[in-house]
Design an enzyme around this catalytic site. Structure first.
Site, PDB file in Angstrom:
ATOM      1  CG  HIS A 161      13.387 -30.967 -13.978  1.00 54.52           C
ATOM      2  ND1 HIS A 161      13.124 -31.315 -15.289  1.00 54.52           N
ATOM      3  CD2 HIS A 161      14.747 -30.856 -13.898  1.00 54.52           C
ATOM      4  CE1 HIS A 161      14.263 -31.410 -15.951  1.00 54.52           C
ATOM      5  NE2 HIS A 161      15.268 -31.135 -15.127  1.00 54.52           N
ATOM      6  CD  GLU A 162      16.809 -28.983 -11.345  1.00 53.76           C
ATOM      7  OE1 GLU A 162      17.814 -29.670 -11.072  1.00 53.76           O
ATOM      8  OE2 GLU A 162      16.548 -28.603 -12.504  1.00 53.76           O
ATOM      9  CG  HIS A 177      17.967 -33.872 -12.261  1.00 57.36           C
ATOM     10  ND1 HIS A 177      18.275 -34.762 -13.270  1.00 57.36           N
ATOM     11  CD2 HIS A 177      17.636 -32.702 -12.887  1.00 57.36           C
ATOM     12  CE1 HIS A 177      18.130 -34.166 -14.447  1.00 57.36           C
ATOM     13  NE2 HIS A 177      17.744 -32.918 -14.237  1.00 57.36           N
ATOM     14  CD  GLU A 214      17.662 -31.639 -17.761  1.00 58.49           C
ATOM     15  OE1 GLU A 214      16.833 -30.710 -17.770  1.00 58.49           O
ATOM     16  OE2 GLU A 214      18.265 -31.978 -16.735  1.00 58.49           O
TER      17      GLU A 214
END
Length: 382
Positions: free
Chosen positions: A143-144, A147, A194
């Site tokens: 997930h990060e 980003h 997100e």
């Protein structure tokens, strides 16, 4: 990793397995249409470009890096080696050439973030490390990294700075209002970003159940044996369908101060995408490449985002979204539906008040003869 699961820090690790890799993948492959739309709206906000350019030169990024270097634990082969393996693996799968530095920060609140202007930094809290098992944590690291690949770190850093600044200048007339307008727009975009990063996490972990468990633990804590994924997803459906127009307004007010969507909403969105043709095409190796980004049509992105919102409004069970859909379709009873939707909110127009002999505001509060009272049963599909 060995062929047999073993314990690490109280969490059971699962045997290693091969995961698909996505060479040259563009963030366009997994970006949620609402993410792109909100970012476009943000960039069009009056004054944002000026603030963005000013802060890009003023924010003390070196100070930020020194802060984490001095007061957190940097992930490496010698420290939190299992997280370092996950980070390198996530960058390999999403083909992120430069592995961003990652730090573990002492904080009981489960959280993770990707920040930085020139180069992204990933920070995870001890609360998160202690909460999640290996496969759940792998999805978070992915997930990060998502980003970072999408370039979200810059806007996230500015959001953190402006949120702090808004508190400091709250006493200045109009100063806080101007900053909060940009903060509100940034939060709206970040909530949508997100959803994109959740998709990136799934592409890295390639285990939808682990992603669901992680989101469920963020909502309910360690007690996984007391929770059920299907029941958790049912909460998201009930949340969307909840109540009348009053509840729709309350949902908007509840989410405004947040940087993240609600956990049940994130789980439902990710589950829907995991079952989609778009996800399967990526897993089969058919996805947009970064080498093609310069040729990507901005107009196509706008149309895709518009189509997404149109389909969302049409399919949504939220009372406000159904009202918007009827507005677009030219429904003839909108006045009556709005009146019934807010009747309880204003305290007028209910059958209960009428039964008690309470005062009426006039004929507008009386339901038509062929319509049920405001507090009575509503027609199916209304």
């Amino acid at each position: 990793m060995s062929d047999h699961g073993h314990e690490h820090n109280g969490h059971r690790q699962v045997p290693g397995r091969r995961r698909s890799r996505f060479p040259g993948i563009s963030s366009r492959a997994y970006e949620h249409p609402a993410d792109r739309s909100a970012l476009v709206a943000l960039r069009r906000l009056s004054g944002f470009d000026t603030v963005f350019k000013a802060l890009s030169g003023l924010l003390p990024e070196r100070s930020l890096r020194l802060l984490f270097l001095s007061d957190s634990v940097r992930v490496s082969d010698q420290q939190f080696a299992h997280l370092n393996d996950m980070l390198r693996d996530a960058c390999y799968i999403l083909d992120l050439e430069k592995v961003p530095p990652m730090y573990v920060n002492q904080d009981p609140q489960p959280n993770a973030m990707c920040i930085g202007l020139d180069e992204p930094i990933i920070v995870v809290t001890t609360g998160l490390v202690e909460l999640l098992d290996e496969e759940e944590m792998r999805a978070v690291v992915g997930h990060e990294v998502g980003h970072a690949l999408s370039g979200h770190a810059v806007y996230r850093t500015i959001l953190l700075f402006l949120t702090s600044l808004a508190v400091r200048v709250a006493w200045i007339p109009l100063g806080n209002i101007a900053i909060m307008a940009i903060v509100t727009a940034l939060r709206e975009w970040f909530r949508k970003s997100e959803l994109s990063a959740d998709r990136a996490g799934l592409l890295v972990g390639q285990d939808v159940q682990a992603s669901m468990r992680g989101l469920m633990k963020l909502a309910g804590g360690h007690h996984l044996h007391e929770m059920n994924v299907d029941a958790f997803l049912q909460q998201a459906e009930e949340y969307e369908e909840a109540g009348d127009l009053r509840d729709s307004v309350l949902k908007i007010l509840n989410v405004l101060p947040r940087t993240h969507p609600f956990a049940t909403v994130r789980a439902a969105e990710l589950k829907k995408w995991a079952a989609s043709r778009d996800y399967q095409r990526i897993m089969d190796g058919h996805y947009p490449r970064r080498s093609e980004d310069k040729d990507a049509s901005v107009g196509d992105s706008f149309r895709e985002s518009a189509a997404h919102y149109a389909n969302h409004v049409k399919s949504s069970k939220d009372p406000l979204m159904k009202l918007v859909s009827d507005l677009a379709g030219g429904a003839g009873d909108l006045g009556e539906r709005v009146r019934r939707g807010f009747g309880g909110f204003t305290g007028t127009g209910s059958a209960k008040n009428g039964a008690k002999g309470g005062p009426k505001d006039g004929p507008a509060d009386e339901p038509p003869a062929d319509q049920p009272p405001a507090d009575g049963p509503q027609p199916a599909g209304d």
